[in-house]
Scaffold this active site. Structure first.
Site, short mmCIF file in Angstrom:
data_model
loop_
_atom_site.label_atom_id
_atom_site.label_comp_id
_atom_site.label_asym_id
_atom_site.label_seq_id
_atom_site.Cartn_x
_atom_site.Cartn_y
_atom_site.Cartn_z
N LYS A 164 0.84 -1.20 0.00
CA LYS A 164 0.00 0.00 0.00
C LYS A 164 0.88 1.26 0.00
O LYS A 164 2.08 1.19 0.31
CB LYS A 164 -0.90 -0.02 1.24
CG LYS A 164 -1.90 -1.17 1.27
CD LYS A 164 -2.80 -1.05 2.51
CE LYS A 164 -3.86 -2.13 2.52
NZ LYS A 164 -4.83 -1.92 3.63
N TYR A 197 -12.56 -3.45 -2.74
CA TYR A 197 -13.08 -3.25 -1.39
C TYR A 197 -14.60 -3.16 -1.40
O TYR A 197 -15.18 -2.39 -0.62
CB TYR A 197 -12.46 -1.99 -0.78
CG TYR A 197 -11.02 -2.17 -0.31
CD1 TYR A 197 -10.62 -3.30 0.40
CD2 TYR A 197 -10.06 -1.17 -0.55
CE1 TYR A 197 -9.30 -3.46 0.83
CE2 TYR A 197 -8.75 -1.33 -0.10
CZ TYR A 197 -8.37 -2.47 0.58
OH TYR A 197 -7.08 -2.63 1.04
N HIS A 257 -1.96 -5.16 1.82
CA HIS A 257 -3.18 -5.96 1.69
C HIS A 257 -2.75 -7.40 1.46
O HIS A 257 -1.76 -7.65 0.76
CB HIS A 257 -4.01 -5.49 0.48
CG HIS A 257 -5.04 -6.51 0.08
ND1 HIS A 257 -6.25 -6.60 0.72
CD2 HIS A 257 -5.02 -7.50 -0.85
CE1 HIS A 257 -6.94 -7.61 0.19
NE2 HIS A 257 -6.21 -8.17 -0.77
N GLU A 301 -8.89 -11.82 -6.84
CA GLU A 301 -8.00 -10.66 -6.73
C GLU A 301 -6.83 -10.75 -7.71
O GLU A 301 -6.43 -9.74 -8.30
CB GLU A 301 -7.50 -10.52 -5.28
CG GLU A 301 -8.62 -10.11 -4.33
CD GLU A 301 -8.22 -10.07 -2.87
OE1 GLU A 301 -7.05 -10.36 -2.55
OE2 GLU A 301 -9.09 -9.73 -2.04
#
Ligand code: UDP
Ligand code: MG
Length: 154
Positions: free
Chosen positions: A9, A49, A115, A126
Site C-alpha cells: 500500500k 473493497y 493488503h 484478486e
C-alpha cells in the site's frame, strides 16, 4: 500450489518498507509468481473493497490507496493464503502482534502497509483483478526440496 495476492500500500511505498517486507516473504520460502507497480483508481478499488463501500471510512480508504503508486504481487506456496495472512497480522496495526508485518511496521487501522487476500476464493478473484494471465509466471525454484518435504509437495 496456492497463490495469493499482496498489495504494498502507499503506506509501505511512502515509508520505504517494500524491500524489508519482500525479504520477509522470500525468507519464509514464498515464491514470487508475479509483481508489478501500478496506480490504483476508484474503479478497481470499489471492486476490490466492495465489502466496505458503505462504511463511513470508505472515502478516506479510497484516497489513502490512491495516494501513491502501489506494488502488487502474486505469491505462491503451500497454503500461501493462510501463511501470508498470518505474517500480515490483524487489520489494526495497534492490535497486530509484534513479529507480524502490521505489528512491526504500522500503528494504524487504515495505514496498515499491505493488503493480503483473506481466502482462497478471494485470492483467485484478486489475482485476476490485478494481473493479466501472461503476467503470472508458472516457474518453480530448483531448490524447492529444501523448502518442503516430498509429501508436502504432492
Ligand atoms: N480499514 C480502515 N478502517 C477500518 C477497517 C478497515 O481504514 O475500520 C481499511 C484498512 O486499510 C484495511 C482495509 O480497509 O486493510 C480492508 O479492510 P478489511 O476489513 O478487509 O481488512 P484486511 O483484510 O485488510 O485486514
Ligand atoms: Mg480484507
Amino acid at each position: 500450489m496456492e497463490k495469493t495476492l499482496v498489495i504494498f500500500k502507499p503506506s509501505a511505498m511512502e515509508r520505504g518498507y517494500v524491500g524489508q517486507i519482500l525479504t520477509r516473504f522470500q525468507q519464509k520460502g514464498l515464491i514470487i509468481a508475479g509483481m508489478k507497480m501500478m496506480q490504483l483508481d476508484e474503479n478497481i478499488l470499489r471492486e476490490h473493497y466492495a465489502h466496505l463501500v458503505d462504511k463511513s471510512f470508505f472515502p478516506l480508504l479510497l484516497s489513502a490507496m490512491m495516494a501513491s503508486p502501489v506494488i502488487v504481487m502474486c505469491l505462491k506456496g503451500k497454503d500461501a493464503v493462510n501463511v501470508v495472512r498470518l505474517m500480515t497480522g490483524a487489520t489494526n496495526g495497534r492490535e497486530a502482534l509484534p513479529g507480524t508485518i502490521r505489528g512491526d511496521f504500522s500503528c494504524s487501522n487504515q495505514e496498515n502497509i499491505i493488503h493480503a487476500s483473506s481466502s482462497a476464493e478471494d485470492a483467485k478473484a484478486e489475482i485476476k483483478r490485478f494481473f493479466s494471465e501472461n503476467e503470472i509466471f508458472d516457474w518453480m525454484p530448483q531448490n524447492l526440496k529444501f523448502t518442503y518435504s516430498s509429501i508436502e509437495m504432492e
